[in-house]
Design a protein around this motif. Structure first.
Motif, PDB file in Angstrom:
ATOM      1  N   PRO A 132       0.822  -1.218   0.000  1.00  0.00           N
ATOM      2  CA  PRO A 132       0.000   0.000   0.000  1.00  0.00           C
ATOM      3  C   PRO A 132       0.856   1.268   0.000  1.00  0.00           C
ATOM      4  O   PRO A 132       0.488   2.265  -0.621  1.00  0.00           O
ATOM      5  CB  PRO A 132      -0.826  -0.132   1.284  1.00  0.00           C
ATOM      6  N   HIS A 133       1.985   1.230   0.699  1.00  0.00           N
ATOM      7  CA  HIS A 133       2.866   2.398   0.742  1.00  0.00           C
ATOM      8  C   HIS A 133       3.369   2.728  -0.662  1.00  0.00           C
ATOM      9  O   HIS A 133       3.417   3.893  -1.067  1.00  0.00           O
ATOM     10  CB  HIS A 133       4.040   2.120   1.679  1.00  0.00           C
ATOM     11  N   TRP A 134       3.731   1.704  -1.424  1.00  0.00           N
ATOM     12  CA  TRP A 134       4.196   1.890  -2.804  1.00  0.00           C
ATOM     13  C   TRP A 134       3.105   2.559  -3.644  1.00  0.00           C
ATOM     14  O   TRP A 134       3.373   3.473  -4.425  1.00  0.00           O
ATOM     15  CB  TRP A 134       4.576   0.527  -3.382  1.00  0.00           C
ATOM     16  N   GLN A 135       1.852   2.110  -3.462  1.00  0.00           N
ATOM     17  CA  GLN A 135       0.739   2.698  -4.206  1.00  0.00           C
ATOM     18  C   GLN A 135       0.460   4.124  -3.746  1.00  0.00           C
ATOM     19  O   GLN A 135       0.154   5.006  -4.563  1.00  0.00           O
ATOM     20  CB  GLN A 135      -0.516   1.828  -4.046  1.00  0.00           C
ATOM     21  N   ASN A 136       0.579   4.361  -2.440  1.00  0.00           N
ATOM     22  CA  ASN A 136       0.324   5.709  -1.929  1.00  0.00           C
ATOM     23  C   ASN A 136       1.338   6.718  -2.444  1.00  0.00           C
ATOM     24  O   ASN A 136       1.031   7.907  -2.587  1.00  0.00           O
ATOM     25  CB  ASN A 136       0.347   5.699  -0.398  1.00  0.00           C
ATOM     26  N   LEU A 137       2.535   6.237  -2.723  1.00  0.00           N
ATOM     27  CA  LEU A 137       3.552   7.143  -3.257  1.00  0.00           C
ATOM     28  C   LEU A 137       3.119   7.736  -4.602  1.00  0.00           C
ATOM     29  O   LEU A 137       3.417   8.895  -4.901  1.00  0.00           O
ATOM     30  CB  LEU A 137       4.888   6.409  -3.428  1.00  0.00           C
TER      31      LEU A 137
ATOM     32  N   HIS B 195       0.168   8.592  -5.485  1.00  0.00           N
ATOM     33  CA  HIS B 195      -0.723   9.724  -5.201  1.00  0.00           C
ATOM     34  C   HIS B 195       0.072  10.914  -4.696  1.00  0.00           C
ATOM     35  O   HIS B 195      -0.223  12.064  -5.057  1.00  0.00           O
ATOM     36  CB  HIS B 195      -1.780   9.309  -4.181  1.00  0.00           C
ATOM     37  N   GLN B 196       1.087  10.660  -3.903  1.00  0.00           N
ATOM     38  CA  GLN B 196       1.896  11.761  -3.381  1.00  0.00           C
ATOM     39  C   GLN B 196       2.676  12.471  -4.482  1.00  0.00           C
ATOM     40  O   GLN B 196       2.943  13.672  -4.392  1.00  0.00           O
ATOM     41  CB  GLN B 196       2.871  11.228  -2.330  1.00  0.00           C
TER      42      GLN B 196
ATOM     43  N   ARG C 135       1.732  12.968  -7.584  1.00  0.00           N
ATOM     44  CA  ARG C 135       0.909  13.586  -8.628  1.00  0.00           C
ATOM     45  C   ARG C 135       1.242  15.063  -8.864  1.00  0.00           C
ATOM     46  O   ARG C 135       1.251  15.516 -10.028  1.00  0.00           O
ATOM     47  CB  ARG C 135      -0.579  13.440  -8.295  1.00  0.00           C
TER      48      ARG C 135
END
Length: 263
Positions: free
Chosen positions: A161-166, A168-169, A171
């Protein structure tokens, strides 16, 4: 004939960490041990077949450890303490006994065994397999706890999830589209590496080692490409993704040199 010896990864990794810590504390002075650097010692005898740290002051045997060794050890599933001597002799019939192999933790130079053990543990592997088919043993960091057909990333579930959240960060960054492409490529490389790892372990389980050099070459190519992507991500401002892009890579098989009889 290839002899396949399987050990618990968690125990082996802890032994390796102990050997590495002792080597770091003592520098290169390992007087009285088999080699001047951190290593695991593969031995056989009345306690079956086992691995121990080569540290001058080994960890004491924990309560409940089988056998009579006075130090902590990882025992081969195929030959634990209490195995009849005839059964051990049959298992090791093609090897010089007792076993006296040294598995260097600081080899190979590009990606040492200690790093492979750590990465394998992080990836969810559970076993370390030592393959004996000649003078130099080979080591495979073993199978994953979960073997679904979805994502096979060498990261923990918590990191995914952290990899995916990156994404979004990142963008708002001016080069977001390039960052997204590079991160997707890292995902693909990890999936390809995991498939290669699985296929290699399957063949290794049957004693087939002809693919070893190709596995080394292809895994090294994956890792090299990941390092290049990491460098580009860093220049684009995706610093955390750059760090994760090179984290957790490991070779699946290491060949160790035979110990010098003069040591």
């Amino acid at each position: 004939m290839t002899i396949r010896l399987t050990f618990d990864l968690d125990t082996v990794r802890q032994l390796a960490e102990h050997a590495a810590a002792a080597a770091a504390a003592a520098g290169t002075d390992h007087t009285g041990t088999d080699r001047p650097g951190p290593a695991l010692l593969l031995r056989s005898g009345s306690n079956g077949i086992w691995l121990t740290s080569n540290a001058a002051h080994p960890q004491p045997a924990p309560a409940g450890q089988p056998g009579t060794l006075d130090r902590r050890a990882a025992f081969a599933t195929q030959c634990p303490p209490g195995t009849p001597s005839r059964a051990q002799a049959r298992l090791l019939r093609t090897e010089a006994t007792p076993l006296m192999h040294v598995l260097a933790l600081d080899e190979p130079a590009g990606l040492p065994l200690l790093q492979q053990l750590r990465a394998g543990d992080l990836a969810g592997a559970t076993t370390v397999t030592v393959l004996l088919s000649g003078a130099a043993p080979s080591v495979a960091v073993g199978r994953r706890r979960e073997r679904g057909l979805g994502h096979h990333q060498p990261r923990t579930d918590a990191q995914r999830p952290h990899w995916q959240n990156l994404l979004h960060q990142y963008r708002p960054l001016p080069h977001y589209e390039r960052i997204r492409v590079l991160m997707a490529r890292i995902d693909r490389l990890r999936e390809d590496n995991a498939r290669l790892h699985h296929a290699h372990l399957t063949l290794t389980g049957f004693g087939v080692l002809a693919q070893r050099d190709d596995v080394f070459a292809r895994t090294a190519a994956f890792h090299q490409e990941a390092r290049g992507i990491s460098a580009e991500l860093h220049t684009l401002g995706a610093h955390e993704a750059a760090r994760l892009a090179v984290d957790g890579w490991y070779l699946t098989l290491t060949t160790h040199r035979a110990p010098n009889p003069g040591n």
